[in-house]
Design a protein around this motif. Structure first.
Motif, PDB file in Angstrom:
ATOM      1  N   PRO A 125      -5.398   8.762  -1.519  1.00 28.52           N
ATOM      2  CA  PRO A 125      -4.078   9.368  -1.677  1.00 28.52           C
ATOM      3  C   PRO A 125      -3.856  10.419  -0.585  1.00 28.52           C
ATOM      4  O   PRO A 125      -4.813  11.057  -0.120  1.00 28.52           O
TER       5      PRO A 125
ATOM      6  N   ASN B 157      -7.381   0.030  -1.273  1.00 30.51           N
ATOM      7  CA  ASN B 157      -8.681   0.109  -0.608  1.00 30.51           C
ATOM      8  C   ASN B 157      -9.746  -0.620  -1.429  1.00 30.51           C
ATOM      9  O   ASN B 157     -10.610  -1.293  -0.889  1.00 30.51           O
TER      10      ASN B 157
ATOM     11  N   LEU C  35      -9.344   4.450   2.528  1.00 30.69           N
ATOM     12  CA  LEU C  35      -7.977   4.876   2.233  1.00 30.69           C
ATOM     13  C   LEU C  35      -7.916   5.651   0.918  1.00 30.69           C
ATOM     14  O   LEU C  35      -8.411   5.182  -0.114  1.00 30.69           O
TER      15      LEU C  35
ATOM     16  N   ALA D 283      -0.759   6.617   2.371  1.00 28.40           N
ATOM     17  CA  ALA D 283      -2.223   6.700   2.326  1.00 28.40           C
ATOM     18  C   ALA D 283      -2.734   7.689   3.366  1.00 28.40           C
ATOM     19  O   ALA D 283      -2.079   7.945   4.381  1.00 28.40           O
TER      20      ALA D 283
ATOM     21  N   CYS E 114       0.866  -1.175   0.000  1.00 28.01           N
ATOM     22  CA  CYS E 114       0.000   0.000   0.000  1.00 28.01           C
ATOM     23  C   CYS E 114       0.906   1.230   0.000  1.00 28.01           C
ATOM     24  O   CYS E 114       1.776   1.348   0.858  1.00 28.01           O
TER      25      CYS E 114
ATOM     26  N   CYS F 235     -10.597   6.305  -4.258  1.00 27.23           N
ATOM     27  CA  CYS F 235      -9.788   5.624  -3.236  1.00 27.23           C
ATOM     28  C   CYS F 235      -8.491   5.111  -3.843  1.00 27.23           C
ATOM     29  O   CYS F 235      -8.343   5.046  -5.058  1.00 27.23           O
ATOM     30  N   LEU F 236      -7.590   4.707  -2.969  1.00 28.79           N
ATOM     31  CA  LEU F 236      -6.394   3.999  -3.414  1.00 28.79           C
ATOM     32  C   LEU F 236      -6.797   2.613  -3.921  1.00 28.79           C
ATOM     33  O   LEU F 236      -7.738   2.002  -3.395  1.00 28.79           O
TER      34      LEU F 236
END
Length: 164
Positions: free
Chosen positions: A74, A50, A72, A16, A13, A46-47
């Motif tokens: 950026p 996520n 979550l 975040a 990940c 979202c990322l």
């Protein structure tokens, strides 16, 4: 059937921003549904880590668990009014795909957490102490039971990166 780890994988990940609400005690999912707060958060992309999931997270701050509910994004994502945020450094996670009956309370026990830690050891992964553990409630894996009435909850535990 008892809860089981159906699969385990390592996921990365990037940095975040967890946007949501912080809880000192038990997280209150009921107020999220009553106030439709996820609809507000879903206005921003979202990322990929996520995905389409809602996140329940916990980490240790000053020796005490700090719990979060949110999503979550950026790190530069603006925090909507009425929400809080915490920035999380880039992290590696061991993601245990927990499999059990829909509405099973076994998803949320220390025994299940410890079972996941044993899975980490079996893969030679070491937990990053006091850092993030995330429950990732993905759709449809968590929201639509299979023919046996079971769902899958992703339980992500931050792990240390070995220098090889």
């Amino acid at each position: 059937m008892a809860i089981m780890v159906k699969a385990i994988r390592r996921e990365s990940c990037p940095a975040a921003r967890l946007i949501g609400k912080k809880y000192q005690g038990a997280a209150n999912w009921g107020e999220w549904w009553e106030n439709d707060w996820f609809t507000t958060l879903e206005q921003n992309p979202c990322l990929p880590f996520n995905g389409d999931a809602y996140i329940g997270g916990v980490h240790i701050v000053d020796g005490m668990p700090e719990r979060w509910i949110g999503m979550l994004f950026p790190v530069n994502t603006e925090v909507p009014e009425g929400f809080e945020s915490v920035d999380i450094e880039p992290m590696e996670y061991a993601v245990c795909c927990l499999y059990d009956q829909e509405n099973s309370s076994d998803f949320y026990t220390m025994d299940t957490h410890n079972m996941c830690l044993e899975e980490l050891k079996a893969h030679d992964w070491k937990r990053k102490e006091d850092d993030w553990c995330l429950e990732r409630y993905r759709c449809p894996e968590f929201t639509t039971p299979d023919e046996a009435g079971n769902v899958i909850l992703d339980y992500a535990i931050s792990i240390e990166i070995s220098e090889e």
